[in-house]
Design a protein around this motif. Structure first.
Motif, PDB file in Angstrom:
ATOM      1  N   LEU A 189     -31.323 -65.274 -17.290  1.00 59.54           N
ATOM      2  CA  LEU A 189     -30.606 -64.026 -17.550  1.00 59.54           C
ATOM      3  C   LEU A 189     -29.156 -64.150 -17.100  1.00 59.54           C
ATOM      4  O   LEU A 189     -28.241 -63.653 -17.770  1.00 59.54           O
ATOM      5  N   MET A 190     -28.949 -64.797 -15.978  1.00 59.16           N
ATOM      6  CA  MET A 190     -27.593 -65.032 -15.482  1.00 59.16           C
ATOM      7  C   MET A 190     -26.773 -65.802 -16.513  1.00 59.16           C
ATOM      8  O   MET A 190     -25.630 -65.432 -16.819  1.00 59.16           O
ATOM      9  N   GLU A 191     -27.353 -66.855 -17.049  1.00 56.43           N
ATOM     10  CA  GLU A 191     -26.643 -67.683 -18.030  1.00 56.43           C
ATOM     11  C   GLU A 191     -26.383 -66.928 -19.326  1.00 56.43           C
ATOM     12  O   GLU A 191     -25.326 -67.081 -19.947  1.00 56.43           O
ATOM     13  N   SER A 192     -27.334 -66.092 -19.730  1.00 58.62           N
ATOM     14  CA  SER A 192     -27.152 -65.315 -20.956  1.00 58.62           C
ATOM     15  C   SER A 192     -26.017 -64.310 -20.795  1.00 58.62           C
ATOM     16  O   SER A 192     -25.176 -64.159 -21.686  1.00 58.62           O
ATOM     17  N   ALA A 193     -25.995 -63.628 -19.644  1.00 64.93           N
ATOM     18  CA  ALA A 193     -24.933 -62.647 -19.398  1.00 64.93           C
ATOM     19  C   ALA A 193     -23.573 -63.343 -19.321  1.00 64.93           C
ATOM     20  O   ALA A 193     -22.580 -62.867 -19.880  1.00 64.93           O
ATOM     21  N   ALA A 194     -23.540 -64.483 -18.647  1.00 65.39           N
ATOM     22  CA  ALA A 194     -22.275 -65.210 -18.522  1.00 65.39           C
ATOM     23  C   ALA A 194     -21.773 -65.707 -19.872  1.00 65.39           C
ATOM     24  O   ALA A 194     -20.562 -65.776 -20.107  1.00 65.39           O
ATOM     25  N   SER A 195     -22.683 -66.018 -20.787  1.00 63.25           N
ATOM     26  CA  SER A 195     -22.278 -66.560 -22.090  1.00 63.25           C
ATOM     27  C   SER A 195     -21.488 -65.564 -22.920  1.00 63.25           C
ATOM     28  O   SER A 195     -20.766 -65.946 -23.831  1.00 63.25           O
ATOM     29  N   VAL A 196     -21.625 -64.259 -22.600  1.00 61.16           N
ATOM     30  CA  VAL A 196     -20.863 -63.245 -23.333  1.00 61.16           C
ATOM     31  C   VAL A 196     -19.794 -62.608 -22.443  1.00 61.16           C
ATOM     32  O   VAL A 196     -19.238 -61.569 -22.774  1.00 61.16           O
ATOM     33  N   GLY A 197     -19.540 -63.237 -21.282  1.00 56.29           N
ATOM     34  CA  GLY A 197     -18.487 -62.748 -20.395  1.00 56.29           C
ATOM     35  C   GLY A 197     -18.893 -61.597 -19.511  1.00 56.29           C
ATOM     36  O   GLY A 197     -18.050 -60.999 -18.848  1.00 56.29           O
ATOM     37  N   ALA A 198     -20.189 -61.281 -19.430  1.00 58.77           N
ATOM     38  CA  ALA A 198     -20.667 -60.175 -18.588  1.00 58.77           C
ATOM     39  C   ALA A 198     -20.936 -60.717 -17.185  1.00 58.77           C
ATOM     40  O   ALA A 198     -22.090 -60.799 -16.730  1.00 58.77           O
ATOM     41  N   TYR A 199     -19.874 -61.091 -16.483  1.00 59.09           N
ATOM     42  CA  TYR A 199     -20.042 -61.769 -15.205  1.00 59.09           C
ATOM     43  C   TYR A 199     -20.607 -60.848 -14.121  1.00 59.09           C
ATOM     44  O   TYR A 199     -21.279 -61.324 -13.202  1.00 59.09           O
ATOM     45  N   ASP A 200     -20.338 -59.546 -14.209  1.00 60.02           N
ATOM     46  CA  ASP A 200     -20.911 -58.636 -13.215  1.00 60.02           C
ATOM     47  C   ASP A 200     -22.431 -58.674 -13.259  1.00 60.02           C
ATOM     48  O   ASP A 200     -23.108 -58.798 -12.237  1.00 60.02           O
ATOM     49  N   LEU A 201     -22.978 -58.605 -14.464  1.00 58.60           N
ATOM     50  CA  LEU A 201     -24.429 -58.643 -14.633  1.00 58.60           C
ATOM     51  C   LEU A 201     -24.970 -60.048 -14.340  1.00 58.60           C
ATOM     52  O   LEU A 201     -26.071 -60.190 -13.798  1.00 58.60           O
ATOM     53  N   ALA A 202     -24.198 -61.062 -14.667  1.00 64.68           N
ATOM     54  CA  ALA A 202     -24.606 -62.436 -14.368  1.00 64.68           C
ATOM     55  C   ALA A 202     -24.746 -62.639 -12.859  1.00 64.68           C
ATOM     56  O   ALA A 202     -25.710 -63.241 -12.385  1.00 64.68           O
ATOM     57  N   VAL A 203     -23.797 -62.112 -12.103  1.00 60.03           N
ATOM     58  CA  VAL A 203     -23.839 -62.245 -10.643  1.00 60.03           C
ATOM     59  C   VAL A 203     -25.044 -61.494 -10.081  1.00 60.03           C
ATOM     60  O   VAL A 203     -25.749 -61.991  -9.190  1.00 60.03           O
ATOM     61  N   ARG A 204     -25.310 -60.288 -10.588  1.00 56.21           N
ATOM     62  CA  ARG A 204     -26.473 -59.527 -10.120  1.00 56.21           C
ATOM     63  C   ARG A 204     -27.771 -60.281 -10.400  1.00 56.21           C
ATOM     64  O   ARG A 204     -28.677 -60.312  -9.567  1.00 56.21           O
ATOM     65  N   SER A 205     -27.848 -60.910 -11.570  1.00 52.14           N
ATOM     66  CA  SER A 205     -29.044 -61.677 -11.919  1.00 52.14           C
ATOM     67  C   SER A 205     -29.192 -62.884 -11.007  1.00 52.14           C
ATOM     68  O   SER A 205     -30.287 -63.183 -10.516  1.00 52.14           O
ATOM     69  N   GLY A 206     -28.076 -63.582 -10.781  1.00 53.25           N
ATOM     70  CA  GLY A 206     -28.111 -64.744  -9.896  1.00 53.25           C
ATOM     71  C   GLY A 206     -28.457 -64.356  -8.470  1.00 53.25           C
ATOM     72  O   GLY A 206     -29.213 -65.070  -7.791  1.00 53.25           O
ATOM     73  N   ASP A 207     -27.926 -63.234  -8.009  1.00 54.39           N
ATOM     74  CA  ASP A 207     -28.239 -62.749  -6.659  1.00 54.39           C
ATOM     75  C   ASP A 207     -29.742 -62.528  -6.489  1.00 54.39           C
ATOM     76  O   ASP A 207     -30.317 -62.848  -5.441  1.00 54.39           O
ATOM     77  N   MET A 208     -30.376 -61.958  -7.514  1.00 52.59           N
ATOM     78  CA  MET A 208     -31.811 -61.741  -7.425  1.00 52.59           C
ATOM     79  C   MET A 208     -32.544 -63.079  -7.316  1.00 52.59           C
ATOM     80  O   MET A 208     -33.507 -63.219  -6.559  1.00 52.59           O
ATOM     81  N   GLY A 209     -32.090 -64.059  -8.088  1.00 49.71           N
ATOM     82  CA  GLY A 209     -32.694 -65.382  -8.008  1.00 49.71           C
ATOM     83  C   GLY A 209     -32.561 -65.986  -6.624  1.00 49.71           C
ATOM     84  O   GLY A 209     -33.509 -66.597  -6.105  1.00 49.71           O
ATOM     85  N   VAL A 210     -31.410 -65.814  -5.984  1.00 52.45           N
ATOM     86  CA  VAL A 210     -31.187 -66.326  -4.630  1.00 52.45           C
ATOM     87  C   VAL A 210     -32.087 -65.599  -3.635  1.00 52.45           C
ATOM     88  O   VAL A 210     -32.615 -66.221  -2.691  1.00 52.45           O
ATOM     89  N   ARG A 211     -32.287 -64.289  -3.822  1.00 48.23           N
ATOM     90  CA  ARG A 211     -33.186 -63.549  -2.929  1.00 48.23           C
ATOM     91  C   ARG A 211     -34.624 -64.050  -3.078  1.00 48.23           C
ATOM     92  O   ARG A 211     -35.374 -64.093  -2.102  1.00 48.23           O
ATOM     93  N   ILE A 212     -34.998 -64.411  -4.299  1.00 48.69           N
ATOM     94  CA  ILE A 212     -36.352 -64.928  -4.524  1.00 48.69           C
ATOM     95  C   ILE A 212     -36.519 -66.289  -3.854  1.00 48.69           C
ATOM     96  O   ILE A 212     -37.557 -66.588  -3.263  1.00 48.69           O
ATOM     97  N   ASP A 213     -35.472 -67.128  -3.930  1.00 50.02           N
ATOM     98  CA  ASP A 213     -35.525 -68.472  -3.344  1.00 50.02           C
ATOM     99  C   ASP A 213     -34.244 -68.732  -2.553  1.00 50.02           C
ATOM    100  O   ASP A 213     -33.308 -69.365  -3.053  1.00 50.02           O
ATOM    101  N   PRO A 214     -34.193 -68.271  -1.296  1.00 46.88           N
ATOM    102  CA  PRO A 214     -32.977 -68.443  -0.480  1.00 46.88           C
ATOM    103  C   PRO A 214     -32.655 -69.906  -0.187  1.00 46.88           C
ATOM    104  O   PRO A 214     -31.549 -70.217   0.249  1.00 46.88           O
ATOM    105  N   THR A 215     -33.613 -70.804  -0.415  1.00 41.95           N
ATOM    106  CA  THR A 215     -33.377 -72.225  -0.116  1.00 41.95           C
ATOM    107  C   THR A 215     -32.613 -72.939  -1.230  1.00 41.95           C
ATOM    108  O   THR A 215     -32.212 -74.087  -1.058  1.00 41.95           O
TER     109      THR A 215
END
Length: 532
Positions: A200-226
């Motif tokens: 989802l992060m990559e899809s949002a970034a592909s259309v320039g929606a970096y705010d949503l891309a960051v939110r998606s990536g943040d969720m991924g980091v919370r799921i796997d902090p390592t």
């Protein structure tokens, strides 16, 4: 208009009772409205040839005829046929937001009216997904009948992002619309998947929606902090979002970084917008800037949103009135419900301030019967206003279970227990509001005197809550005690009375001042003695 249950124009009934789409001639047009899934032996040609599939060509004008037909068959209650009509139109104009929202409305109504599976004809129409357009439309169709499935939602966002730029297709807004709905679905899943967040992060970034891309990536980091690599990507993407919003990613180009540095007024504006605490002077400056941009681009939705935000932040009564009018016009022009929702928030804030005045007057003059009556009446009106607002939101976002919890809470407060029960039965599947939903669901059953259902649901809530001594834990145990006591009194059930007595005793030991526990304990002890 076709009556409910009738075949749509240009369709025939199969033995199984399903409609098969045939070419439909619209008034004022000589070309047939060809639909997906036609056999090659049909006399009328497909709107797109196999050669065109490899290189899609778009035609908003032709697409509009499909969209108009989709509206007609939706109104005729032929929702599956409407879904295929929307998709047929989007093959010719995939970036049309009104079509995407219309398709989603038809799909949602199809499910609400008891539809569980699509017909073979519809599935066959979208079985071949060779080109980017058909991959996108097929993914949309898959998700539309399993709207709570995060993997299907992410797949739809992925295919929308990959279609962006193909033959000039501007898929930025559809991709954002889909991704914005996919992200909470990932979070609500019992076992959220990091890979879906990354996609989802990559899809949002592909259309320039970096705010949503960051939110998606943040969720991924919370799921796997390592996952240090993902954390670094998200950090870099956040920087890219800042660079893009400031125009700094154009260093070396005419009008790029150097131009931004020289443009002091622009720098002041960016600084003003980024401040968490804004002075009145800053708020006034931001509104003046936003007003000027609005005059230059009165139909640009981001510009409207920027002006509305500035007006709401300053928050004068006249600002709220103007913001409300801007939002309602944007909603009417674009059909995007988010503008209607923001307008509703303004109305609720205004009403809440008036309610606070009535409540304050009643609190300061508790012996004034008129003031107390006015406060009670004002609270009732506010709840009814809030109820209507949330009903609209749930209608617009039928898969958002958090909204359904809020609506259920309002239905419960207004005594609409049947409506509340149906909503809480859905919202209890949301981990965020599960225990609260079970609590109010049980209280709704109790209000209807459905004692066995109330007891069972209170027990489920206690099991989910874990901490019996918390505020919610105490409320659940008190509710179970009440339900058992009522059951014991009505059915002369000693076992239920004894359990209620033990619950009353436990609550009194832990918190003697909790509600009316002293009196209830004595009343239940007396009931137990009578039943022995």
């Amino acid at each position: 208009m076709v009556s409910a249950g009738a075949s749509a124009p240009g369709s025939i009934r199969s033995p199984a009772g399903l409609t098969r789409a045939l070419p439909v001639r619209l008034a004022g047009g000589n070309e047939p409205l060809a639909l997906f899934g036609k056999k090659k032996s049909d006399a009328a040609p497909e709107p797109e040839t196999e050669q065109q599939e490899a290189a899609p060509k778009f035609s908003p004008e032709k697409a509009r005829r499909f969209f108009e037909h989709a509206k007609t068959v939706h109104e005729a209650t032929n929702y599956e046929y409407a879904m295929t009509s929307w998709l047929n139109g989007m093959r010719l104009d995939p970036s049309e937001m009104n079509a995407l929202e219309g398709f989603w409305k038809s799909a949602t109504t199809f499910i609400q009216e008891g539809g569980t599976k699509l017909s073979r004809e519809t599935k066959r129409s979208f079985a071949e997904r060779k080109d980017p357009v058909m991959k996108y439309l097929g993914a949309l169709l898959d998700w539309s009948v399993e709207q709570l499935n995060p993997a299907l939602a992410v797949k739809a966002a992925e295919t929308a992002g990959k279609l962006h730029g193909v033959d000039g297709a501007d898929m930025a807004e559809p991709t954002y619309w889909i991704a914005e709905r996919a992200l909470p679905l990932i979070g609500r899943d019992k076992k959220p998947r990091k890979d879906l967040c990354v996609k989802l992060m990559e899809s949002a970034a592909s259309v320039g929606a970096y705010d949503l891309a960051v939110r998606s990536g943040d969720m991924g980091v919370r799921i796997d902090p390592t996952d240090v690599g993902l954390a670094t990507r998200v950090k870099n993407m956040a920087a890219q979002a800042t660079m893009s919003s400031g125009g700094y990613d154009k260093t070396g180009e005419e009008g790029g970084f150097l131009a931004n540095i020289r443009d002091a007024s622009k720098q002041q504006q960016l600084s003003d917008e980024d401040r968490l605490v804004k002075t009145e002077d800053i708020k006034d400056r931001l509104i003046l800037t936003a007003e000027q941009e609005f005059k230059e681009r009165p139909d640009d939705l981001p510009t409207i949103s920027k002006l509305v935000k500035a007006l709401i932040e300053r928050g004068r009564p006249e600002d709220e009135v103007r913001a409300y009018k801007l939002l309602m016009k944007a909603f009417e022009d674009s059909g995007q419900f988010r503008f209607r929702q923001q307008a509703g928030d303004i109305r609720l804030r205004q009403a809440k301030r008036k309610l606070a005045d009535y409540l304050s007057a009643a609190e300061q003059n508790p012996d004034d019967e008129q003031a107390v009556a006015n406060a009670k009446k004002a609270r009732q009106k506010f709840l009814e206003m809030e109820l209507q607002e949330y009903r609209l939101r749930v209608e617009a976002y039928p898969t958002d279970v958090a909204l359904k919890y809020q609506l259920g809470r309002l239905e419960f407060e207004l005594g609409n227990h049947d409506e509340a029960i149906a909503l809480f039965q859905e919202s209890k599947n949301d981990p965020k509001n599960r225990v609260q939903s079970l609590t109010l669901l049980a209280r709704s059953f109790l209000a209807k005197k459905w004692l066995d259902e109330a007891i069972q649901t209170f027990r489920a809530g206690i099991e989910q809550q874990g901490d019996k001594r918390s505020g919610l834990g105490m409320e659940l145990r008190y509710g179970l005690m009440e339900a058992l006591a009522i059951k014991a009194g009505e059915e002369k059930d000693l076992e239920a009375a004894s359990e209620a007595e033990k619950l009353a005793s436990d609550i009194a030991i832990e918190q003697i001042g909790y509600r009316d526990i002293r009196d209830r304990r004595e009343q239940i002890k007396k009931l137990v003695a009578e039943l022995k």
